[in-house]
Design a protein around this motif. Sequence first.
Motif, PDB file in Angstrom:
ATOM      1  N   THR A   1       4.829 -27.453  27.898  1.00 63.51           N
ATOM      2  CA  THR A   1       6.214 -27.829  27.562  1.00 63.51           C
ATOM      3  C   THR A   1       6.923 -28.536  28.715  1.00 63.51           C
ATOM      4  OG1 THR A   1       6.973 -25.637  28.283  1.00 63.51           O
ATOM      5  CG2 THR A   1       6.446 -25.901  25.939  1.00 63.51           C
ATOM      6  N   SER A   2       6.162 -29.004  29.704  1.00 62.73           N
ATOM      7  CA  SER A   2       6.770 -29.591  30.906  1.00 62.73           C
ATOM      8  C   SER A   2       7.527 -30.881  30.634  1.00 62.73           C
ATOM      9  CB  SER A   2       5.693 -29.846  31.962  1.00 62.73           C
ATOM     10  OG  SER A   2       4.686 -30.707  31.448  1.00 62.73           O
ATOM     11  N   SER A   3       7.255 -31.528  29.502  1.00 65.03           N
ATOM     12  CA  SER A   3       7.928 -32.794  29.187  1.00 65.03           C
ATOM     13  C   SER A   3       9.364 -32.594  28.715  1.00 65.03           C
ATOM     14  CB  SER A   3       7.144 -33.549  28.114  1.00 65.03           C
ATOM     15  OG  SER A   3       7.059 -32.764  26.929  1.00 65.03           O
ATOM     16  N   SER A   4       9.720 -31.354  28.397  1.00 67.70           N
ATOM     17  CA  SER A   4      11.062 -31.053  27.886  1.00 67.70           C
ATOM     18  C   SER A   4      11.721 -29.980  28.741  1.00 67.70           C
ATOM     19  CB  SER A   4      10.966 -30.569  26.433  1.00 67.70           C
ATOM     20  OG  SER A   4      12.190 -30.021  26.000  1.00 67.70           O
ATOM     21  N   CYS A   5      13.046 -30.070  28.865  1.00 68.06           N
ATOM     22  CA  CYS A   5      13.809 -29.058  29.617  1.00 68.06           C
ATOM     23  C   CYS A   5      14.273 -27.914  28.728  1.00 68.06           C
ATOM     24  CB  CYS A   5      15.024 -29.706  30.278  1.00 68.06           C
ATOM     25  SG  CYS A   5      14.600 -30.900  31.559  1.00 68.06           S
ATOM     26  N   TRP A   6      13.954 -28.004  27.426  1.00 78.26           N
ATOM     27  CA  TRP A   6      14.475 -27.012  26.487  1.00 78.26           C
ATOM     28  C   TRP A   6      13.389 -26.231  25.748  1.00 78.26           C
ATOM     29  CZ3 TRP A   6      17.406 -31.917  25.067  1.00 78.26           C
ATOM     30  CH2 TRP A   6      18.584 -32.024  25.802  1.00 78.26           C
ATOM     31  N   LYS A   7      12.179 -26.766  25.687  1.00 76.48           N
ATOM     32  CA  LYS A   7      11.147 -26.158  24.833  1.00 76.48           C
ATOM     33  C   LYS A   7      10.693 -24.794  25.340  1.00 76.48           C
ATOM     34  CE  LYS A   7       9.180 -30.426  22.915  1.00 76.48           C
ATOM     35  NZ  LYS A   7       7.977 -31.309  22.869  1.00 76.48           N
ATOM     36  N   PHE A   8      10.493 -24.669  26.648  1.00 77.74           N
ATOM     37  CA  PHE A   8       9.945 -23.424  27.195  1.00 77.74           C
ATOM     38  C   PHE A   8      10.842 -22.231  26.879  1.00 77.74           C
ATOM     39  CE2 PHE A   8       9.225 -20.428  30.788  1.00 77.74           C
ATOM     40  CZ  PHE A   8       7.895 -20.129  30.521  1.00 77.74           C
ATOM     41  N   THR A   9      12.139 -22.375  27.132  1.00 80.67           N
ATOM     42  CA  THR A   9      13.063 -21.259  26.871  1.00 80.67           C
ATOM     43  C   THR A   9      13.212 -20.998  25.376  1.00 80.67           C
ATOM     44  OG1 THR A   9      14.901 -22.830  27.057  1.00 80.67           O
ATOM     45  CG2 THR A   9      14.374 -21.528  29.003  1.00 80.67           C
ATOM     46  N   ALA A  10      13.080 -22.067  24.560  1.00 81.10           N
ATOM     47  CA  ALA A  10      13.159 -21.881  23.108  1.00 81.10           C
ATOM     48  C   ALA A  10      11.993 -21.028  22.613  1.00 81.10           C
ATOM     49  CB  ALA A  10      13.150 -23.240  22.410  1.00 81.10           C
ATOM     50  N   ILE A  11      10.796 -21.298  23.132  1.00 81.07           N
ATOM     51  CA  ILE A  11       9.624 -20.515  22.727  1.00 81.07           C
ATOM     52  C   ILE A  11       9.736 -19.085  23.249  1.00 81.07           C
ATOM     53  CG2 ILE A  11       7.118 -20.316  22.942  1.00 81.07           C
ATOM     54  CD1 ILE A  11       7.014 -23.372  23.113  1.00 81.07           C
ATOM     55  N   LEU A  12      10.242 -18.935  24.479  1.00 85.39           N
ATOM     56  CA  LEU A  12      10.439 -17.584  25.023  1.00 85.39           C
ATOM     57  C   LEU A  12      11.337 -16.755  24.113  1.00 85.39           C
ATOM     58  CD1 LEU A  12      10.965 -18.071  28.895  1.00 85.39           C
ATOM     59  CD2 LEU A  12       8.919 -17.290  27.698  1.00 85.39           C
ATOM     60  N   ALA A  13      12.467 -17.349  23.716  1.00 86.10           N
ATOM     61  CA  ALA A  13      13.398 -16.632  22.844  1.00 86.10           C
ATOM     62  C   ALA A  13      12.761 -16.341  21.492  1.00 86.10           C
ATOM     63  CB  ALA A  13      14.672 -17.453  22.665  1.00 86.10           C
ATOM     64  N   ASN A  14      11.947 -17.272  21.011  1.00 80.35           N
ATOM     65  CA  ASN A  14      11.327 -17.129  19.696  1.00 80.35           C
ATOM     66  C   ASN A  14      10.359 -15.947  19.644  1.00 80.35           C
ATOM     67  OD1 ASN A  14      10.969 -18.515  16.983  1.00 80.35           O
ATOM     68  ND2 ASN A  14       8.849 -18.402  17.667  1.00 80.35           N
ATOM     69  N   ILE A  15       9.577 -15.767  20.722  1.00 81.71           N
ATOM     70  CA  ILE A  15       8.538 -14.722  20.712  1.00 81.71           C
ATOM     71  C   ILE A  15       8.975 -13.439  21.399  1.00 81.71           C
ATOM     72  CG2 ILE A  15       6.701 -16.453  20.664  1.00 81.71           C
ATOM     73  CD1 ILE A  15       6.301 -16.000  23.654  1.00 81.71           C
ATOM     74  N   PHE A  16      10.129 -13.446  22.041  1.00 85.26           N
ATOM     75  CA  PHE A  16      10.578 -12.278  22.809  1.00 85.26           C
ATOM     76  C   PHE A  16      10.833 -11.085  21.894  1.00 85.26           C
ATOM     77  CE2 PHE A  16      14.266  -9.994  24.832  1.00 85.26           C
ATOM     78  CZ  PHE A  16      13.523  -9.362  25.817  1.00 85.26           C
ATOM     79  N   ALA A  17      10.466  -9.902  22.384  1.00 83.51           N
ATOM     80  CA  ALA A  17      10.725  -8.631  21.691  1.00 83.51           C
ATOM     81  C   ALA A  17      10.140  -8.611  20.287  1.00 83.51           C
ATOM     82  CB  ALA A  17      12.229  -8.350  21.644  1.00 83.51           C
ATOM     83  N   SER A  18       8.931  -9.165  20.117  1.00 81.24           N
ATOM     84  CA  SER A  18       8.293  -9.163  18.798  1.00 81.24           C
ATOM     85  C   SER A  18       7.900  -7.745  18.369  1.00 81.24           C
ATOM     86  CB  SER A  18       7.065 -10.083  18.802  1.00 81.24           C
ATOM     87  OG  SER A  18       6.135  -9.686  19.805  1.00 81.24           O
ATOM     88  N   GLN A  19       7.972  -6.781  19.299  1.00 78.81           N
ATOM     89  CA  GLN A  19       7.744  -5.379  18.935  1.00 78.81           C
ATOM     90  C   GLN A  19       8.928  -4.806  18.161  1.00 78.81           C
ATOM     91  OE1 GLN A  19       7.671  -6.740  21.912  1.00 78.81           O
ATOM     92  NE2 GLN A  19       5.929  -6.066  23.137  1.00 78.81           N
ATOM     93  N   ILE A  20      10.099  -5.459  18.317  1.00 81.34           N
ATOM     94  CA  ILE A  20      11.332  -4.934  17.705  1.00 81.34           C
ATOM     95  C   ILE A  20      11.749  -5.755  16.497  1.00 81.34           C
ATOM     96  CG2 ILE A  20      13.719  -4.271  18.151  1.00 81.34           C
ATOM     97  CD1 ILE A  20      11.625  -2.788  19.855  1.00 81.34           C
ATOM     98  N   VAL A  21      11.723  -7.070  16.629  1.00 80.08           N
ATOM     99  CA  VAL A  21      12.110  -7.974  15.535  1.00 80.08           C
ATOM    100  C   VAL A  21      11.027  -9.035  15.391  1.00 80.08           C
ATOM    101  CG1 VAL A  21      14.601  -7.621  15.766  1.00 80.08           C
ATOM    102  CG2 VAL A  21      13.476  -9.394  17.123  1.00 80.08           C
ATOM    103  N   PRO A  22      10.849  -9.588  14.188  1.00 77.21           N
ATOM    104  CA  PRO A  22       9.809 -10.611  14.008  1.00 77.21           C
ATOM    105  C   PRO A  22      10.154 -11.901  14.750  1.00 77.21           C
ATOM    106  CG  PRO A  22      11.080 -10.307  11.990  1.00 77.21           C
ATOM    107  CD  PRO A  22      11.517  -9.227  12.922  1.00 77.21           C
ATOM    108  N   PRO A  23       9.154 -12.617  15.243  1.00 76.10           N
ATOM    109  CA  PRO A  23       9.413 -13.891  15.925  1.00 76.10           C
ATOM    110  C   PRO A  23      10.225 -14.833  15.042  1.00 76.10           C
ATOM    111  CG  PRO A  23       7.125 -13.249  16.212  1.00 76.10           C
ATOM    112  CD  PRO A  23       7.722 -12.288  15.227  1.00 76.10           C
ATOM    113  N   GLY A  24      11.131 -15.561  15.672  1.00 74.30           N
ATOM    114  CA  GLY A  24      11.964 -16.495  14.929  1.00 74.30           C
ATOM    115  C   GLY A  24      13.287 -15.923  14.484  1.00 74.30           C
TER     116      GLY A  24
END
Length: 681
Positions: free
Chosen positions: A294-317
């Motif tokens: 995701t190095s070509s974008s300044c926004w993609k990495f954090t977007a994916i982090l937020a998307n997959i974060f805490a998948s033990q508690i809530v589903p991704p997305g």
Amino acid sequence: MSSLKMKEAALIYLDRSGGLQKFVDDCKYYNDSKQSYAVYRFNILINPSDIVELDAELGNHILHEPLKAAQVFQSVCFTAVKTLSLIGQLQTETQINIVLKLTHLPPLRSYSLDLCEFPLDYASQRFYMMQGIVIAMTTVTKYTQGARFLCSDEACPLSKGFQYIRVHVPGATESATVRNDFLCNLCSSSLQEDRKFRVLGDKQIVEIITAKALHAFRGYSNNQPCRFQSLTIFLRDESVSKMNIGNEYEIIGIPACVKTSQTAVCIEANSIISYNPKVPSGISDNFKHLLSLTSSSCWKFTAILANIFASQIVPPGTYNLLKLCLLMSLVQTTDHNKELKNCLDILIITSDTLLVDRLLNFSVNLVPRGIRHPVSTEIFPTLSRNKYGTGAVSIQAGSALLAKGGICFMGDLASHKKDKLEQLQSVVESRSITVYIPGKKFGDDVNQQMTFPVQCSFWSFVDMDSSSRKNMQKTNTLIGQMDCSLIPANLLESFGLLISCNESSPCYPLLSTVQHTLKKAIDPEGQLYVASKKFTTEDFEKLLAFAKNLNVEFSLEAERMIHGYYLASRRIRTDSISGSKLSASALKYLVSLAESHARLNLRNKVLKEDALIAALLFETSLTLKYGATVFCVAPNAVFPFDLYNEEYLEQRDIYLTQCQQQLQQFIATYGPGTTLFTSDE
């Protein structure tokens, strides 16, 4: 011969280490004062490694029999005083009080005192190293450092001079130094204290707990039995006021047994070292690979982090906006005993308090100082009487000070009383708490007050579907404004970020959340998604630990965008009646948001793309509080699309680029330098 050899080694060490010159300088101070002292106190800095290398026997004496080792140095120093005529008033060797200050202890298990182990070894009066967090401390009081006694029989030769000198030793109580039942060794008459020669020192008592004990404040249990108990530390003289509530320290001291209403173990502190944990060296390989993709974008990495974060508690997305804000708040924490400059407080309005509570509880456990505040306890410092009977007031930390450098999760805001919420508002605005100590109540003639910095971020939520809310008459709201009538207006303004989480909206699909909950009920330990297996909780812990230690600086473009947005937003949200709706702390929150997004991207420089995310998040929060304005931001502006694949990430980048252009146009129209601003503005 052995004693003589150790004295010779002590003299050589003092000469080589510079301690002898310091001793001479201290003697000069006493000699120049022209005052006759009963006790002359000297601190001698000891490096155990150096002294063991010089003389193993003396080194062993210092480490394992420190009181006897102090007598060796006492004899050497007395000889030096008499030989060099350093203090004219000094008469006897007992008048010299030597305090050996150790720089460190050998890194061996036998020298470590683990606060979780039982029983604690307090029988052997030798040095130990212990580590803990300060949870309480007293005000500073006086103790008797040394005293002169004389025989009450004037015919006795010991009724004059400095033959009977008593000094405080580690573990001794005040009565062990000064009392009225001492007898003369020569004639057995009672001894009387010559009060004009009493030497007083400062004393403070603190309580510490091991960092492991903080697991008890995190709102979860690992089902493993544990025993946590605070340990009392006595600070004296130059060590007084060197420890702060909430900080973690390494302490070198001598255990002692003190009898109050019940026998208690305490530590006489010798040296205090501020604890600094090791900075993580990097992140997991999976995150490294994701970052490179995701190095070509300044926004993609954090977007994916937020998307997959805490998948033990809530589903991704799901709950992506909230999860991004939580991650950004987490990287603004610190593990060190240093000032936390830019906190990021979050207040959430939701109709699903159970899920949000679980998500926040999961998140606070990812940082060492994540504290879940129990409603039954105090969040801010409280006063109590000191159990050791010293007359000092004990100040108990409370959850906010324990969470120093981390997160204080308060749970449901409605569970706290009105006076606590008013106190919270004051603390969030000033980042400090003042404790008033009424002298009359605690046996003192003078009232005192102590101010403590509050260096943590506060998280809380409000139930938008609570019964009290349903029964209230809703007021007319502006476009985009939430009905926040349950939250005190001043408290609402003081929180940096207000986030609305409504799972019935398109942003939070209800079906996937229900399916996730049912699957978790059947298999609580199961990993339901590929993301959970590829990016584990430990991976996120390492990522956050690494990101929060990055030193970031603002690029010129980002700085201009932040200041431009702040001034433009302040301009359009100001009216002649109520003034500006943006508080003075608004700029700090914008800076904190931009910094945290850069850190989460693992960058050392804040770019204009980070400033955009900060502006969008802050404007979304302002819209919820006060309604929409000229710079109209959609509620889902940061995540306009569901992140299913690369194509959706590209669409999001295009959308955010358009938002950036709109922000620049907004700044150009309403920001500094435009015709709408007066010269004063």
